[in-house]
Design a protein around this motif. Sequence first.
Motif, PDB file in Angstrom:
ATOM      1  N   ASP A  76      -0.720  -7.773  -4.506  1.00  0.00           N
ATOM      2  CA  ASP A  76      -2.228  -7.643  -5.019  1.00  0.00           C
ATOM      3  C   ASP A  76      -3.250  -7.664  -3.933  1.00  0.00           C
ATOM      4  O   ASP A  76      -4.496  -7.252  -4.067  1.00  0.00           O
ATOM      5  N   TYR A  77      -2.971  -8.503  -2.925  1.00  0.00           N
ATOM      6  CA  TYR A  77      -3.740  -8.519  -1.724  1.00  0.00           C
ATOM      7  C   TYR A  77      -2.954  -8.298  -0.284  1.00  0.00           C
ATOM      8  O   TYR A  77      -1.653  -8.791  -0.385  1.00  0.00           O
ATOM      9  N   LEU A  90       0.841 -13.718  -8.507  1.00  0.00           N
ATOM     10  CA  LEU A  90       0.030 -13.114  -7.692  1.00  0.00           C
ATOM     11  C   LEU A  90       0.569 -12.977  -6.610  1.00  0.00           C
ATOM     12  O   LEU A  90       1.288 -13.972  -6.006  1.00  0.00           O
ATOM     13  N   ARG A 101     -11.526  -9.256  -7.051  1.00  0.00           N
ATOM     14  CA  ARG A 101     -11.763  -7.947  -7.491  1.00  0.00           C
ATOM     15  C   ARG A 101     -12.723  -7.613  -8.343  1.00  0.00           C
ATOM     16  O   ARG A 101     -13.197  -8.371  -9.181  1.00  0.00           O
ATOM     17  N   PHE A 115      -1.149 -15.568 -12.814  1.00  0.00           N
ATOM     18  CA  PHE A 115      -2.034 -14.583 -12.549  1.00  0.00           C
ATOM     19  C   PHE A 115      -2.143 -14.150 -13.982  1.00  0.00           C
ATOM     20  O   PHE A 115      -1.169 -13.753 -14.698  1.00  0.00           O
ATOM     21  N   LYS A 128      -2.909  -9.029 -15.982  1.00  0.00           N
ATOM     22  CA  LYS A 128      -1.666  -7.792 -16.035  1.00  0.00           C
ATOM     23  C   LYS A 128      -0.487  -8.567 -16.573  1.00  0.00           C
ATOM     24  O   LYS A 128      -0.366  -9.673 -17.109  1.00  0.00           O
ATOM     25  N   ASP A 131      -7.808 -12.295 -11.031  1.00  0.00           N
ATOM     26  CA  ASP A 131      -6.765 -12.149  -9.729  1.00  0.00           C
ATOM     27  C   ASP A 131      -7.579 -13.025  -8.568  1.00  0.00           C
ATOM     28  O   ASP A 131      -7.482 -12.615  -7.363  1.00  0.00           O
TER      29      ASP A 131
END
Length: 662
Positions: free
Chosen positions: A244-245, A200, A311, A192, A195, A36
Amino acid sequence: MKRIIARLGALLSAALLLVGALPPAARADTPMMTPDSLTILFTHDTHDHFLPSPAEGGGEYGGYTRLATLLKQERAAAAADTAYGANGRAVVTLDGGDFSMGSLFQTVYATEAPELRALGAMGYDVTTLGNHEFDYRASGLADMLNAAAASGEVLPALVQANYQPPQTDQRSWDAWENYGVTDYVVLERPGFRGKEQDVLRVAVFGVLGVDADECAPMSGMEFTPIAEAARRVVAEIQEQAAADYIICLSHSGTTDGKGEDHELAKAVDGIDVIVSGHTHSTTEEPIRVNDTLIVSCGEYTQNLGVLTIGRSGSDGAVTCEEYRLVPVDETVPDDPEMAAMAARFKKEVDTSYLAGYGLSFDQVLAQSPFDFTPIGQFAQTQEEDPLGSLIADSYIYAVQQAEGEDYVPVDFAVVASGVIRASFAKGDISTSDAFNVSSLGSGGDGTPGYPLVSVWLTGRELKDAFEVDASVTPLMPAAQLYPAGMTWSYNPNRMIFNKVTSCAQVLPDGSVLPLEDDRLYRVVTGLYSGQMLGAVNAKSFGILSITPKDAQGLEIDDYEAHIIHNANGSEVKEWYALASYLQSMGTVDSRYAASEGRKVSAPSWNPVELLKHPNWITLLVLLVALAVIVLVVFLAYRIATRGRRTRYCGKRRGSGYRPYRG
């Protein structure tokens, strides 16, 4: 069967050798090539720097024309970096506000919106509002937003969560809705991995800090504390956006690793990155506060910030995989498309703004045989500066020209360090160069540039103004004053608000006169600085007192009523005062090559120099210090005498003494 087994064994051995040759898998907390990963390209405080500027020590820096080239290069490198997936690294391009006000391009801010159109052309995804976006007030910002939307061009999203129009300002709200200003936006990037989803999601929101609000006294906006707004927005993002961010574009600032954005990161959980604007700071490495990274890349497009995050660990904390500040200098070629856009806006500036002054963008006004102090050094020193002296002198010259036979002598002209935005290098000085030095604001007429204002102060208040320069500058460099018509000396080692040791009025012939406490003196400065004079009382907790007045000694409540106009009724702008003064000289006078003793720092630890002419502050501190000394001596005496009494009593008891019990 033996041959089959042998062949299988050989194949197994080869497979083991091949596995051994492969690099080990990265651990979950290793900050590299995580599924990610996100690269953030960022700037802030670009201040209309479409074109390169002379750099300190030679060369050039900045300019959208070169920044555009670097942005394309960084995006291409990220796309080609297939170690992060088939689509390369995900990239977003962000700006932290104050994208306007700093060059002649701002003169078409309200009608052409060159700044937002340039950010859009360079591929910026999101920006936020800084305090200088309000220099033309709420109405100017509304006009700019409408002009940008009407252009039909690709524009960046604009986010602002805590600094918004009051409900009664329908014109502003209509413009904000027309452009599409929101609290936050969610950007999606392909590629991304790791997942089920194939994108993303990056949430970006914007806030503006307390100091930035104070620097926009005519914005008309309603302010909500940034931590309160940030908590609300982060909670909404976490609940509804599946991001995600979370990135905050904060026009609040950091200074030496502290400041409003440092406090924001401490107060609000869930923010992964803060792009910190307003204080023109440069962070050589990201500042980590709890689980938040804070970054700044400097002002005026000096650098392009590049931050790659990921991450790691069981808690999925944000990590810094890469951080670079890429210089925007003369080694970077101009982007042809951005250079063409800048040329189009230059023509518009010439036609719509400069023609009214009989000037053009690149017209040479004067030639300087020497370099002036680079602007980057202004905040580093507390001393007289020739550029400040030149600007202050230009104010007097401009008032003389505007008032002609009706000229009322200016006793004191002053410019504050915080409104000086550029400097001059050796060589030709153009109209554009002069404007860049004094580029801020607008006047009562709504046109670009702060005008000069005329107010009156008593001699006692002037002494307090000198004390602001001597005492407040170490704490707030933007408050440093550069004078014409007055001189003062100060000892930086003396008590705060009691540092000035002498002062006088300097007459045009060079002679000096002592200041009379109750006499009114005419003071000329810029509109913004004039408004800030009245704020001294609150900022000094009432210790200093400055109340601008009119010629009759009545307190001023409307500074725009005291703007200086020329014979044609036009406002005398700060920048034009400087430009016309330069033009009158042709070659810059050699006296501006060095300091002239307008203000003098005379440090001394001599007790006489430290204590002579004490004001009530120094006297109070001395009384407190004396009281502490007396108390310490008294306690020491009591302890010593108590010890002697104890020893005496012990000896008497040991010799058979018996107290009388009658």
